[in-house]
Design an enzyme around this catalytic site. Structure first.
Site, PDB file in Angstrom:
ATOM      1  N   LYS A  11       0.841  -1.205   0.000  1.00  0.00           N
ATOM      2  CA  LYS A  11       0.000   0.000   0.000  1.00  0.00           C
ATOM      3  C   LYS A  11       0.880   1.260   0.000  1.00  0.00           C
ATOM      4  O   LYS A  11       2.093   1.181   0.210  1.00  0.00           O
ATOM      5  CB  LYS A  11      -0.921  -0.040   1.223  1.00  0.00           C
ATOM      6  CG  LYS A  11      -1.943  -1.189   1.193  1.00  0.00           C
ATOM      7  CD  LYS A  11      -2.864  -1.028   2.392  1.00  0.00           C
ATOM      8  CE  LYS A  11      -3.835  -2.161   2.546  1.00  0.00           C
ATOM      9  NZ  LYS A  11      -4.706  -1.957   3.729  1.00  0.00           N
ATOM     10  N   TYR A  51     -12.131  -1.903  -3.039  1.00  0.00           N
ATOM     11  CA  TYR A  51     -12.630  -1.985  -1.662  1.00  0.00           C
ATOM     12  C   TYR A  51     -14.158  -1.912  -1.585  1.00  0.00           C
ATOM     13  O   TYR A  51     -14.707  -1.555  -0.551  1.00  0.00           O
ATOM     14  CB  TYR A  51     -11.998  -0.869  -0.818  1.00  0.00           C
ATOM     15  CG  TYR A  51     -10.570  -1.170  -0.400  1.00  0.00           C
ATOM     16  CD1 TYR A  51     -10.266  -2.313   0.354  1.00  0.00           C
ATOM     17  CD2 TYR A  51      -9.524  -0.319  -0.738  1.00  0.00           C
ATOM     18  CE1 TYR A  51      -8.962  -2.584   0.751  1.00  0.00           C
ATOM     19  CE2 TYR A  51      -8.210  -0.591  -0.349  1.00  0.00           C
ATOM     20  CZ  TYR A  51      -7.950  -1.727   0.400  1.00  0.00           C
ATOM     21  OH  TYR A  51      -6.655  -2.003   0.799  1.00  0.00           O
ATOM     22  N   HIS A 117      -1.800  -5.365   1.375  1.00  0.00           N
ATOM     23  CA  HIS A 117      -3.116  -5.955   1.080  1.00  0.00           C
ATOM     24  C   HIS A 117      -2.908  -7.353   0.524  1.00  0.00           C
ATOM     25  O   HIS A 117      -1.971  -7.594  -0.227  1.00  0.00           O
ATOM     26  CB  HIS A 117      -3.882  -5.137   0.030  1.00  0.00           C
ATOM     27  CG  HIS A 117      -5.084  -5.872  -0.482  1.00  0.00           C
ATOM     28  ND1 HIS A 117      -6.299  -5.839   0.168  1.00  0.00           N
ATOM     29  CD2 HIS A 117      -5.239  -6.734  -1.527  1.00  0.00           C
ATOM     30  CE1 HIS A 117      -7.152  -6.632  -0.477  1.00  0.00           C
ATOM     31  NE2 HIS A 117      -6.529  -7.192  -1.508  1.00  0.00           N
ATOM     32  N   GLU A 128      -9.724  -9.444  -7.884  1.00  0.00           N
ATOM     33  CA  GLU A 128      -8.713  -8.397  -7.708  1.00  0.00           C
ATOM     34  C   GLU A 128      -7.618  -8.487  -8.779  1.00  0.00           C
ATOM     35  O   GLU A 128      -7.147  -7.474  -9.276  1.00  0.00           O
ATOM     36  CB  GLU A 128      -8.127  -8.479  -6.289  1.00  0.00           C
ATOM     37  CG  GLU A 128      -9.182  -8.116  -5.243  1.00  0.00           C
ATOM     38  CD  GLU A 128      -8.786  -8.420  -3.803  1.00  0.00           C
ATOM     39  OE1 GLU A 128      -7.657  -8.908  -3.568  1.00  0.00           O
ATOM     40  OE2 GLU A 128      -9.613  -8.170  -2.904  1.00  0.00           O
TER      41      GLU A 128
HETATM   42  P1  IDP Z   1      -7.755  -6.787   5.251  1.00  0.00           P
HETATM   43  O1  IDP Z   1      -6.900  -5.741   4.578  1.00  0.00           O
HETATM   44  O2  IDP Z   1      -7.008  -7.495   6.330  1.00  0.00           O
HETATM   45  O3  IDP Z   1      -8.422  -7.732   4.268  1.00  0.00           O
HETATM   46  P2  IDP Z   1     -10.360  -5.526   5.564  1.00  0.00           P
HETATM   47  O4  IDP Z   1     -11.312  -5.800   6.681  1.00  0.00           O
HETATM   48  O5  IDP Z   1     -10.717  -6.074   4.220  1.00  0.00           O
HETATM   49  O6  IDP Z   1      -8.907  -6.012   6.019  1.00  0.00           O
HETATM   50  O7  IDP Z   1     -10.203  -3.956   5.465  1.00  0.00           O
HETATM   51  C1  IDP Z   1      -9.542  -3.372   4.365  1.00  0.00           C
HETATM   52  C2  IDP Z   1      -8.606  -2.310   4.866  1.00  0.00           C
HETATM   53  O8  IDP Z   1      -9.384  -1.256   5.430  1.00  0.00           O
HETATM   54  C3  IDP Z   1      -7.675  -2.747   6.006  1.00  0.00           C
HETATM   55  O9  IDP Z   1      -6.498  -3.367   5.546  1.00  0.00           O
HETATM   56  C4  IDP Z   1      -7.398  -1.444   6.702  1.00  0.00           C
HETATM   57  O10 IDP Z   1      -6.338  -0.735   6.061  1.00  0.00           O
HETATM   58  C5  IDP Z   1      -8.695  -0.689   6.517  1.00  0.00           C
HETATM   59  N1  IDP Z   1      -9.535  -0.811   7.707  1.00  0.00           N
HETATM   60  C6  IDP Z   1     -10.239  -1.892   8.093  1.00  0.00           C
HETATM   61  N2  IDP Z   1     -10.904  -1.655   9.237  1.00  0.00           N
HETATM   62  C7  IDP Z   1     -10.590  -0.386   9.565  1.00  0.00           C
HETATM   63  C8  IDP Z   1     -10.970   0.445  10.658  1.00  0.00           C
HETATM   64  O11 IDP Z   1     -11.708   0.062  11.557  1.00  0.00           O
HETATM   65  N3  IDP Z   1     -10.443   1.721  10.654  1.00  0.00           N
HETATM   66  C9  IDP Z   1      -9.609   2.171   9.673  1.00  0.00           C
HETATM   67  N4  IDP Z   1      -9.245   1.411   8.630  1.00  0.00           N
HETATM   68  C10 IDP Z   1      -9.723   0.150   8.581  1.00  0.00           C
HETATM   69 MG    MG Z   2      -9.919  -7.430   2.908  1.00  0.00          MG
END
Ligand code: IDP
Ligand code: MG
Length: 153
Positions: A11, A51, A117, A128
């Site tokens: 990222k 996203y 990611h 993706e």
């Molecule tokens: P992942 O990246 O582990 O798959 P996801 O739940 O898909 O996690 O969330 C995507 C991205 O969104 C996360 O990697 C993180 O950068 C961001 N994110 C997720 N939850 C939060 C939050 O509660 N606050 C701020 N950013 C978040």
């Molecule tokens: Mg995710």
């Protein structure tokens, strides 16, 4: 023989912090094979589609603006069980819960700046990879070392 593929991205925070080499190195050292890599600046539309599952959540706008804030390194890694293993190597989404030894556990502090990611399922990986790479950008190549990485190369 076709092995599993996943989409991994360093990222914008990871690129800015000079962590591209470290993150690439972890997947290389594990034994996975790199079949696609490019530095790119995601558009707003690409970030929103990538996203899309998080649209409507409180962090969505911040996430999209962060993801478009600078270049990312988009990658395709190949190997048996790479989707699940890459997620394990990345660690939990929130670095505070990510175990030491994982990428996020070792290199990040804040959930909104968690440096990497990785696709979370075969369906996400397919979606993706199609979003970030044109078919010709993924390279088929054979690797001599596969006989030392896999029992059944
Ligand atoms: P992942 O990246 O582990 O798959 P996801 O739940 O898909 O996690 O969330 C995507 C991205 O969104 C996360 O990697 C993180 O950068 C961001 N994110 C997720 N939850 C939060 C939050 O509660 N606050 C701020 N950013 C978040
Ligand atoms: Mg995710």
């Amino acid at each position: 023989m076709a092995r599993e593929r996943t989409f991994i991205a360093v990222k914008p925070d990871g690129v800015q912090r000079g962590l591209v080499g470290e993150i690439v190195s972890r997947f290389e050292q594990k034994g996975f094979k790199l079949v696609g890599i490019k530095l790119m600046a995601p558009s707003n539309d690409l970030a929103r589609r990538h996203y899309g599952e998080h649209e409507g959540k409180g962090f969505f706008a911040g996430l999209v603006s962060f993801f478009t804030s600078g270049p990312i390194v988009a990658m395709c890694w190949e190997g048996d069980n790479v989707i699940e293993m890459a997620r394990a190597m990345m660690g939990k989404t929130n670095p505070k819960d990510a175990a030491p030894g994982t990428i996020r556990g070792d290199l990040a502090i804040d959930v909104g700046r968690n440096v990497v990611h990785g696709s979370d399922s075969p369906e996400s990986a397919k979606r993706e990879l199609e979003l970030f790479f044109a078919a010709g950008e993924l390279v088929e190549w054979s690797r001599g070392v596969d006989a030392h990485v896999y029992e059944k190369a």
